[in-house]
Enzyme design. Sequence first.
Site, short mmCIF file in Angstrom:
data_model
loop_
_atom_site.label_atom_id
_atom_site.label_comp_id
_atom_site.label_asym_id
_atom_site.label_seq_id
_atom_site.Cartn_x
_atom_site.Cartn_y
_atom_site.Cartn_z
N GLU B 60 0.64 -1.17 -0.18
CA GLU B 60 0.05 -0.14 -0.27
C GLU B 60 1.08 1.20 0.14
O GLU B 60 0.73 1.75 -0.64
CB GLU B 60 -1.10 -0.24 0.65
CG GLU B 60 -2.25 -0.88 1.05
CD GLU B 60 -1.88 -2.54 1.55
OE1 GLU B 60 -0.28 -2.66 1.93
OE2 GLU B 60 -2.33 -3.47 1.27
N HIS B 129 -10.70 -5.95 9.87
CA HIS B 129 -11.15 -5.24 8.45
C HIS B 129 -12.69 -4.38 8.35
O HIS B 129 -13.98 -4.67 7.75
CB HIS B 129 -11.62 -6.68 7.44
CG HIS B 129 -9.70 -7.19 7.21
ND1 HIS B 129 -8.83 -7.30 7.70
CD2 HIS B 129 -8.96 -7.44 5.97
CE1 HIS B 129 -8.28 -7.83 8.00
NE2 HIS B 129 -8.26 -7.67 6.07
#
Lengths: 433, 331
Positions: B60, B129
Site C-alpha cells: 500500500e 477489516h
Amino acid sequence: MPHEVIMPALGMAQDTGLIVAWHKSPGDAVAADDVLFEVETDKATMEVPAGADGFVTQIRAQAGSEVPVGDVIALIGESREAVPADEKPADDATPAAADLPAGNNVILPALGMAQDTGLIVAWHKAPGDAVAAGDILFEVETDKSTMEVEAGFDGFVAALLAEAGEEAPVGETIAVITATKPEKPVKASRAGAPAVAPASAPQASAPAAKPSAPKLAKAATSAPKAAAPAAAGGRILASPKARRIALQQGLDLNRLAEAGHPQPYHVADLEALKSLPEKAPQIAQAASRRLTADLPSEGFAEFAAWAAEAGGLKDAVALLAGFAGASLGRDAIVVVESLGVTRAFSVPMGTFGNIAPADPASAPDLILRDLRMSRINTVTLGAEGAPSLTLTQAGEGLAITLECASHHLTATEAVSLLSNFAGRMEQPLRHLL
Amino acid sequence: MRNITLSQAVNEALAEEMRRDERVFIIGEDVAEAGTPFKVLSGLVEEFGTSRVVDTPIAEPGFMGIAVGAAMTGSRPVVDLMFGDFIYLIMDQLCNQAAKTHYMSGGKLNVPLVLRTNLGATRRSAAQHSQSLHALVAHIPGLKVALPSSAYEAKGLMKTAIRDNNPVVIFEDKLMYNDKAPVPEEEYLIPFGKANVKRSGSDITLIGTSSMVQVCEKAAEILASEGIDAEVIDPRTIVPLDEEALLKSAKKTSRVIVVDEGHQSFGITGEIASRINEKAFYHLDAPVLRMGAMDVPVPFSPALEDITVPTPEGVAESARRLVAGEMIHAA
C-alpha cells in the site's frame, strides 16, 4: 544599546546548549556573519555567527558551560569599552537585582523535556567560596534523576538564593558568581527572599509563576460564582432555548421551580409557566377586598334547566354571565372561566335574550370563575384586572368569593354585588321579578 | 429511472470519467487481472487496458506513493485501497504528502488524487477489516472526505471527486455495494459541501453519514408512527461540511442526534455536535447527542458485532427521550 547574543535553539527539543569554544574574545572587532562561538547540542555541533557588527564587549558564559536556550551569553557593542555593570540588560534589572551582587547568574537547568522545577539537594559551595567553572556547585533532583551541576563560571560564590531542600523553577537564578571575592556574600532561601526574577530564558517565566498564580485565580473567581446561584434560589436546569425564550418574553423560570414543576425545563414547560396565576404585587394585596358568601343550597341548576326548556335559553354559561352582570347593576363585559374554557359575554341591562358573545380580547368588567366541578373549596387569588366572582362547591350548597382591588369597587359596591349575585344564585326567580 | 447497485454506480462513474479524461487511471491491489474484491471494477481493465488499470503488489505505501507522485506530475489517479483499515499503512503518503503538497509548494503543485476505500462493520470481517476510519483523515487539513449514502450519491460524488484538483478520500460502505437505488442514465455531479435533506421534519433532526443515513431514515419512520416528526440530513461530505444546512435544521427543530459509524469518541459525531452546540446553542432545547460505534475493536462474533453500531431502534429511542424532555446525562 548593545546587541545581545543569545543561546540559539538549534533543535526542537533543545533546552540548553554547550558552548564548545568562543572564536572571539572581549574587545575583538566582529562582523555580523563572523563565527562568534561554537555550540553543541545533543544532535550536532554548530558555528554561530555574531549577528551584529561591532565589538565583543562582554562574554557571559565560558567555553565548556551549558547555557539555557534564550540566555544572553555575550554582548556586542558599538565601541570597544566594556559595558559597565549598572548598564546590564533587562533580565537583571529586577527588584531583587539591586540587592544582589553583580556577576554571572547560575540558573536552575532544565534536565528533562517536561521539567518545570528542580529540587536542590545540596550545595557543594558556600557563599564566599572560590569556585572554578568545572567545580560541582550543587546537586539537583528532578522527577527522573539526581544530577551534579557545575558552576559554569570561574570566580567566587557571591550569592546562593535557594536553600538545599527547596524547589526552584527551571531557569530561575539560584546563585551568582562574581569575578572578585564578594564583601558581603548573600545567602537566602526562596521562601524568605524577595522574588528573584528568572533569567531571560523564555521558558522560565511561565513555570516561575506557577506555584501561586492558579490558587489566586481560583480564589478570585469562586466568590462570584457561588453568589449567583444563591441569588437565584438554586440553580435551575433548563435548555438554552427555554432560557432564551423566557428571557425574551420576560418569564421567570424561578416561578416554575417554586411551583414544584419538575426540572429540567424545556420550551414546552413555558406554557405551564405562563398559566401560573399572576403574582400580585404586595401593595395590591394590601388594598384588595375579599368577601365570601355561603349558600346552603343553590337554585341555579334547576333554573337553567327550566330556562332551556321554557325560554329556549340553552346556554347555561351565558345565563351565569347574565346573573353576574345584572348583579353589577350596569352594562358589562363578563368573562366566564368554566372547566378550563374562557368565554366573554356582553351583558346589557335588561333581558337574558340580549346577552351576546363578546370579543375575548376585550377588557372585562367582571370575571366569573366557576370552580364547582373542581375540588378547590377556598380561593384567595388576589385582585386581578377586574372584580372576580369565584364559585366553589360547599357541600350541597355553594360558596361565592368576591375579590377585587379597592379601586374597582367601594366597600359598599362590593357588598351590594356579592349580595345581589348570591341572592340570584340561591333563588333565581327573584332575578326575573 | 433504472435501479442499479452501488458497485455498478461507482463502476459507471469511473468508466465515464476515464473516457472523458485520459489522465484518469486506477491503481491498487487486485484491480485488474486478479479480479475485484467487491465487483466494483468489473470490465474496466478490458476497456482501458492494464496501463490505466494498474495492478500492484501488496504494498500500500508503495502504490499510494506512486499515485501521489503521478498526481503531482499531471495524472489524475484513483487509488483503490481494498479496505479502509489499510489506511494506516498509507498515512504518510496521504497526510504528509498529498494533503500538504499544494500548500507547501506555494500552490505550484496540485495533487488531484482520489482515494477510494471503504468503511462499515457487521460484515463479520473482524477487527482489522471492519473499521470506519474517516475521522482520521477528516482531521487533516488538505483532504476532502466524501461519504456516499446510496448508489446515486456514490456516482455523483465520485465524478466530482475525480474532477477535484485536490486529494479526496471517498469511503464507500462495504455493506452497501449490492444495495440498489434509482440512478439516472444521464450524467450528473453532486457538489461537495451541500447537505441533502432526505426527509423534512419539525421535532428533531437526525444527521447521518454513509449507511447511517438509512438508519436515520428508518428511525424517522418508527418515530413518525408515534407522532414524532423527524428531519433526516445527509451531509454527503464531511470535509467540506455544510454547516449552514445543519445549523438551519438544528435551529428549526431544536433537537439533534448525530449518527456515524466511526467510533464515538473523538469522531465525526463529536465534531458536528460541537459545531451545533457552539453556533446554535440558544436554539437548542436538548443536548445534542452523539451516536457512533462503540469504542471497542469491532468484534468478530456476530451477536456482539451487531450491537456495536447504531441501529434504527436505538436512534428512535434516543429521539423519543429528547423529544419527551427527559433528563439526558445531567445531574
